[in-house]
Design an enzyme around this catalytic site. Structure first.
Site, mmCIF file in Angstrom:
data_model
loop_
_atom_site.group_PDB
_atom_site.id
_atom_site.type_symbol
_atom_site.label_atom_id
_atom_site.label_comp_id
_atom_site.label_asym_id
_atom_site.label_seq_id
_atom_site.Cartn_x
_atom_site.Cartn_y
_atom_site.Cartn_z
ATOM 1 N N ARG A 96 9.561 -7.143 11.091
ATOM 2 C CA ARG A 96 10.624 -6.192 10.755
ATOM 3 C C ARG A 96 11.515 -6.814 9.700
ATOM 4 O O ARG A 96 11.809 -8.019 9.775
ATOM 5 C CB ARG A 96 11.512 -5.930 11.982
ATOM 6 N N THR B 282 -0.841 -2.968 5.446
ATOM 7 C CA THR B 282 -1.055 -1.806 6.322
ATOM 8 C C THR B 282 -2.024 -0.863 5.615
ATOM 9 O O THR B 282 -1.730 -0.377 4.520
ATOM 10 C CB THR B 282 0.292 -1.093 6.560
ATOM 11 N N THR C 262 0.871 -1.181 0.000
ATOM 12 C CA THR C 262 0.000 0.000 0.000
ATOM 13 C C THR C 262 0.906 1.229 0.000
ATOM 14 O O THR C 262 1.057 1.901 1.013
ATOM 15 C CB THR C 262 -0.911 0.008 1.245
ATOM 16 N N CYS D 153 8.168 1.384 5.029
ATOM 17 C CA CYS D 153 7.014 1.387 5.940
ATOM 18 C C CYS D 153 6.877 2.667 6.747
ATOM 19 O O CYS D 153 5.939 3.436 6.538
ATOM 20 C CB CYS D 153 7.102 0.187 6.877
#
Ligand code: UGA
Length: 478
Positions: free
Chosen positions: A154, A125, A85, A267
Site C-alpha cells: 500500500r 498487476t 499496467t 490501483c
C-alpha cells in the site's frame, strides 16, 4: 544474489531498495533517465515514509544503483518486473505495453548468459493469462524462466509491506512447489521467509487472480459502505454508526469500511475496470458485472460532494472554497485519480474560486491541474474561505481545532468528505457542519466525541471517531 528491477516507479523503486536492504546486489532500470538520475543521486521521486532512508542506505552500501541501459542487466540472476499496467487509453483493460517491451529487451540481453539459469519475476498487476503469454516469448532464451509474484504493498506503507508482507504469492506454470523457480525466489526472499511470512505456491493464473481479486474486494468493500452512506443520507442515519457496528462482526471486519469520498489512486480504480474487461474477454463478464456498480457508487460520491458544496453555498460562481487535501489518501503525494482533486477541479469548472492545500501533494497536484491555486500553509489556505471541504484525511486536518479555525475563515461552513471530524464539536464552535453519509443536524441525545487523541491514521483503519459509551468515561477503541 545479483538482482535487477525493471521499472523503478513506485513499486519498483521501493522493491529495489528493499532488495538491497536484504543484502542483494541490485540494479534498478528505467527508460525515464530523469528518474534514474534522481534515484542515483539519492532523491526519492515520490513521498513515501521510510523510503528516503532506505534508498540512501542502499546507495551508501554500494549494493544499489540505477541505469537506463539493459546491457548492464546481463549478469543478474534474477530480474523483477515492476512496470506499470495503466488503463488502456481507448478502453477499460490493462495496457501491457511496458511489460511486453521489457520482455523483448530482456530477450536481447539474456543470451549473453550462455544458458545460465535466470529467473524473471513479474510483480505488476496483470490480467489472468499474461504470465503464460510472456513466458512463451521469454523462455525461448535458453535458461530463462518466468514466475509471477504479485505485489500487495500500500502507498504510505510501502517499505513495511515489502519487507514484512502479509504473504508471498508465487505463480509458476503448474502450481508445483517443486518447480525450480520456487527455490530460486526463496533464496531471494530468505530473510523475509525466516521471519515466518507465509509463502503460497500456485498456478500462474491463480497468482494473477489473487492480486486483482484482492483489489476488487477492497474496492467493493469501500463502495458497499458508500452505498449504505447513500441510504443513510436518504434516511437520516449516520454511516459512521452503521460502519462501526458492522466492523465489530469479525466476519466482516472494520478495515476498508470507512465511508466518504471513495477510493482513488493508481490501483483500485483501474484494476476493477481491467478485471471486468478481462472477465469479458474470457466470456464471464456477467460474473463480475457488479464491479461496474462498484465503480459507479464510487463516482457518485464525488458528484454528491460537488452538489453538497453548491447546495451549502447556494451557488458556486465566484465563491471562495478551500479544499483540504489533494492526495488520493493521506501519507502520499500521489494524485492519480484523486477524489479530492477531481472535486476541486469540478468546483473550479463550475466557477468557484478554489484554493487547495495538502502537506505533500501540491507539486503533483499542480502538475496534474496546471493553474490550480495551491497554498502550502493550512492556516493561510483557510483564510477567508466561505466553505471548507475536508477531502483527504491527513492527520493535520483531523486535528484542526474548530474554534481557532472559525477565526480564520470568512464563514464557518465545512463539509467533511471523509467522516473523520466530530460533528458536535464543530457545530458547538459555530460551524455549519455537513458530511457525506451523516445527518445534517445532531440528534439531541448524540454521544459526545472526546476528540482526536487516537494514534496515526492508517489508510486501512476504521477511523470512526471514538465514542464515550459510559458515564465513567471508559472509551471503546475504534
Ligand atoms: C491498494 C491496495 O490496498 C494494495 O494492497 C495494493 O497493493 C495496491 O492498491 C496496488 O495494487 O498497488 P493503495 O492504492 O496504496 O493500495 O491504496 P489503499 O490504501 O488501498 O486506498 C485506496 C483508496 O481507498 C484511497 O483513496 C482511500 O482513501 C480509499 N479508502 C480506503 C476509503 O475510501 N475507505 C476505506 O475504508 C479505505
Amino acid at each position: 544474489m545479483r538482482i535487477s528491477v525493471i521499472g523503478i516507479g513506485y513499486l519498483g523503486a521501493v522493491h529495489a531498495a528493499s532488495m538491497a536492504e536484504l543484502g542483494h546486489e541490485v540494479i534498478g532500470l528505467d527508460v525515464d533517465r530523469d528518474r534514474v538520475a534522481a534515484l542515483q543521486a539519492g532523491h526519492a521521486p515520490f513521498h513515501e515514509p521510510g523510503f528516503d532512508e532506505l534508498l540512501q542506505r542502499g546507495l551508501d552500501s554500494g549494493r544499489l544503483r540505477f541505469t537506463s541501459d539493459y546491457a548492464e542487466l546481463a549478469d543478474a540472476d534474477v530480474h523483477f518486473l515492476g512496470l506499470g499496467t495503466p488503463q488502456l487509453a481507448d478502453g477499460m483493460g490493462a495496457d501491457l505495453g511496458h511489460l511486453r517491451s521489457a520482455i523483448a529487451s530482456l530477450t536481447e540481453v539474456l543470451p549473453a548468459r550462455g544458458g545460465a539459469p535466470t529467473l524473471v519475476v513479474g510483480k505488476s498487476t496483470v490480467p489472468a493469462g499474461t504470465s503464460r503469454e510472456l513466458a512463451a516469448t521469454l523462455e525461448q532464451v535458453d535458461g530463462a524462466r518466468l514466475m509471477w509474484n504479485p505485489e500487495f504493498l500500500r502507498e504510505g506503507f510501502a517499505v513495511q509491506d515489502t519487507l514484512v508482507p502479509d504473504r508471498l504469492v508465487y505463480g509458476v506454470p503448474s502450481g508445483d512447489e517443486q518447480d525450480e523457480r520456487v527455490a530460486m525466489l526463496d533464496a531471494v526472499y530468505a530473510p523475509i521467509l525466516e521471519r515466518g511470512v507465509t509463502r503460497l505456491v500456485m498456478g500462474y493464473e491463480a497468482a494473477e487472480l489473487v492480486k486483482v481479486s484482492a483489489n476488487a474486494f477492497l474496492a467493493t468493500k469501500i463502495s458497499f459502505i458508500n452505498a449504505v452512506a447513500e441510504m443513510c443520507e436518504a434516511t437520516g442515519a449516520d454511516v459512521t454508526d452503521v460502519s462501526r457496528a458492522l466492523g465489530m462482526d469479525d466476519r466482516i471486519g472494520a478495515k476498508f469500511l470507512r465511508a466518504g469520498l471513495g477510493f482513488g489512486g493508481g490501483c483500485l480504480p483501474k484494476d476493477i475496470r481491467a478485471f471486468l474487461a478481462s472477465a469479458e474477454d474470457h466470456g464471464v463478464g456477467d460474473a463480475l458485472g457488479f464491479l461496474r456498480e462498484v465503480d459507479a457508487v464510487n463516482g457518485r460520491r464525488r458528484t454528491r460532494m460537488v452538489a453538497l458544496a453548491e447546495e451549502t453555498l447556494g451557488g458556486l460562481e465566484g465563491r471562495r472554497i478551500t479544499v483540504l487535501g489533494a492526495a488520493f489518501k493521506p501519507d502520499s503525494d500521489d494524485v492519480r485519480d484523486s477524489p479530492a482533486l477531481e472535486v476541486a477541479s469540478r468546483l473550479r469548472a463550475a466557477g468557484a474560486r478554489v484554493t487547495v492545500t495538502d502537506p505533500e501533494a501540491l507539486r503533483t497536484a499542480q502538475r496534474s491541474i496546471p493553474g490550480l491555486c495551491t497554498v502550502p500553509d493550512t492556516q493561510e489556505a483557510l483564510r477567508d474561505a466561505e466553505l471548507v471541504l475536508l477531502l483527504t484525511e491527513w492527520r493535520e486536518y483531523r486535528d484542526l481545532d474548530p474554534v481557532a479555525t472559525a477565526d480564520l475563515v470568512a464563514s464557518p461552513r465545512i463539509i467533511d468528505g471523509r467522516a473523520v471530524l466530530d460533528p458536535q464539536a464543530w457545530r458547538e464552535a459555530g460551524w455549519e457542519f455537513r458530511a457525506l453519509g451523516r445527518p445534517d443536524s445532531e440528534a439531541p441525545e448524540a454521544p459526545q466525541d472526546p476528540g482526536s487523541s487516537e494514534g496515526p491514521v492508517s489508510s486501512d483503519e476504521a477511523i470512526t471517531p471514538g465514542r464515550v459509551l459510559f458515564p465513567s468515561g471508559v472509551r471503546v477503541p475504534a
